[in-house]
Scaffold this active site. Sequence first.
Site, PDB file in Angstrom:
ATOM      1  N   PRO A  54       0.823  -1.225   0.000  1.00 32.90           N
ATOM      2  CA  PRO A  54       0.000   0.000   0.000  1.00 32.90           C
ATOM      3  C   PRO A  54       0.857   1.276   0.000  1.00 32.90           C
ATOM      4  O   PRO A  54       0.344   2.361  -0.214  1.00 32.90           O
ATOM      5  CB  PRO A  54      -0.838  -0.115   1.278  1.00 32.90           C
ATOM      6  CG  PRO A  54      -0.262  -1.237   2.066  1.00 32.90           C
ATOM      7  CD  PRO A  54       0.564  -2.082   1.149  1.00 32.90           C
TER       8      PRO A  54
ATOM      9  N   GLU B 179       2.283  -8.018   8.602  1.00 29.10           N
ATOM     10  CA  GLU B 179       2.351  -6.567   8.807  1.00 29.10           C
ATOM     11  C   GLU B 179       3.168  -5.883   7.726  1.00 29.10           C
ATOM     12  O   GLU B 179       3.155  -4.685   7.593  1.00 29.10           O
ATOM     13  CB  GLU B 179       2.961  -6.247  10.176  1.00 29.10           C
ATOM     14  CG  GLU B 179       2.170  -6.787  11.338  1.00 29.10           C
ATOM     15  CD  GLU B 179       0.694  -6.415  11.256  1.00 29.10           C
ATOM     16  OE1 GLU B 179      -0.135  -7.327  11.091  1.00 29.10           O
ATOM     17  OE2 GLU B 179       0.397  -5.214  11.339  1.00 29.10           O
TER      18      GLU B 179
ATOM     19  N   ARG C  42      -4.672  -7.139 -20.524  1.00 34.93           N
ATOM     20  CA  ARG C  42      -5.668  -6.603 -21.460  1.00 34.93           C
ATOM     21  C   ARG C  42      -5.036  -5.807 -22.587  1.00 34.93           C
ATOM     22  O   ARG C  42      -5.619  -5.644 -23.647  1.00 34.93           O
ATOM     23  CB  ARG C  42      -6.661  -5.680 -20.730  1.00 34.93           C
ATOM     24  CG  ARG C  42      -7.556  -6.357 -19.752  1.00 34.93           C
ATOM     25  CD  ARG C  42      -8.382  -5.332 -18.998  1.00 34.93           C
ATOM     26  NE  ARG C  42      -9.296  -4.600 -19.879  1.00 34.93           N
ATOM     27  CZ  ARG C  42     -10.415  -5.101 -20.366  1.00 34.93           C
ATOM     28  NH1 ARG C  42     -10.789  -6.331 -20.043  1.00 34.93           N
ATOM     29  NH2 ARG C  42     -11.183  -4.384 -21.173  1.00 34.93           N
TER      30      ARG C  42
ATOM     31  N   ASP D  20     -11.754   1.199 -23.426  1.00 30.63           N
ATOM     32  CA  ASP D  20     -11.910   1.088 -21.974  1.00 30.63           C
ATOM     33  C   ASP D  20     -11.884   2.456 -21.295  1.00 30.63           C
ATOM     34  O   ASP D  20     -11.231   3.370 -21.778  1.00 30.63           O
ATOM     35  CB  ASP D  20     -10.728   0.295 -21.372  1.00 30.63           C
ATOM     36  CG  ASP D  20     -10.896  -1.212 -21.500  1.00 30.63           C
ATOM     37  OD1 ASP D  20     -11.981  -1.653 -21.912  1.00 30.63           O
ATOM     38  OD2 ASP D  20      -9.923  -1.917 -21.181  1.00 30.63           O
TER      39      ASP D  20
HETATM   40  N1  ADE Z   1      -1.048  -5.129   0.101  1.00 30.24           N
HETATM   41  C1  ADE Z   1      -1.942  -4.689   1.003  1.00 30.24           C
HETATM   42  N2  ADE Z   1      -2.635  -3.655   0.559  1.00 30.24           N
HETATM   43  C2  ADE Z   1      -2.160  -3.399  -0.714  1.00 30.24           C
HETATM   44  C3  ADE Z   1      -2.474  -2.442  -1.698  1.00 30.24           C
HETATM   45  N3  ADE Z   1      -3.395  -1.492  -1.515  1.00 30.24           N
HETATM   46  N4  ADE Z   1      -1.791  -2.468  -2.865  1.00 30.24           N
HETATM   47  C4  ADE Z   1      -0.830  -3.415  -3.059  1.00 30.24           C
HETATM   48  N5  ADE Z   1      -0.495  -4.337  -2.157  1.00 30.24           N
HETATM   49  C5  ADE Z   1      -1.152  -4.354  -0.980  1.00 30.24           C
END
Ligand code: ADE
Length: 250
Positions: free
Chosen positions: A89, A116, A153, A168
Amino acid sequence: MLFEILTLFPSMLEAPLSESVLGKARESGIIEVRTRNIRDFAEGRHRVCDDAPYGGGAGMVMKPEPLVSAIEESRARTSREAHVILLTPQGRLLDQRLVEKLAAESHIVLVCGRYEGVDERVREFVDSEVSVGDYVVSGGEPAAWILVDAVSRLIPGVLGNDSSAEADSFSQGLLEHPHYTRPPDFRGRKIPEDLLSGDHARIAKWRRKQALIRTKQRRRDLLDRLELTDEDQRLLEEAEEELARNEEAS
Ligand code: ADE
């Protein structure tokens, strides 16, 4: 295109990567997708892949050795240069521009984190970090599926008709126009007249207008990034006038 996915849970990805568009693309050999179990690279009888965080706190952290061994094996496996991506993330947000850039690669290795997070030192062994959105999922696997799907794609031959990816949403910086199919009257809701006209130019104009107004209403940020032509401006004004008229009428 070869995708290699390094994961602790290969079976999580089996069905999503074997059905529908991706399944057919794999069967026909246009893309190759391999999953590798990170646990196979762990040492010791128990093949432990995670450990407690230094400094204390909740949760476990993925150990660097199995992950980096798996990455190194992937890099060495083919003569093609691999682009190794850590899914996290904290990475660069995946958007259609990044998807297009990745579609030019020939070997993509996706590293799925769990728990984590992964030991910070793993970051030095990857080429980039990608996030699929500003939210947290339980691991990199759903993110890997999204990335493989979006990139595939764009590879010629993956979609039956090469032009379908061009239409798209996002591919021209706009959301896509609405779609309709039979029946012509669904509970009193009719098909827009332009679509029934049989006039290709009129249909194309209607679709462009709808894509513009839809993007303005739902994703102003996307529209603001585009340089609209005079014709686009005119279509947008027309669409807004039509909306205002419809609102007055209702
Ligand atoms: N792992 C956990 N959340 C994620 C996300 N938003 N993008 C990529 N990998 C992740």
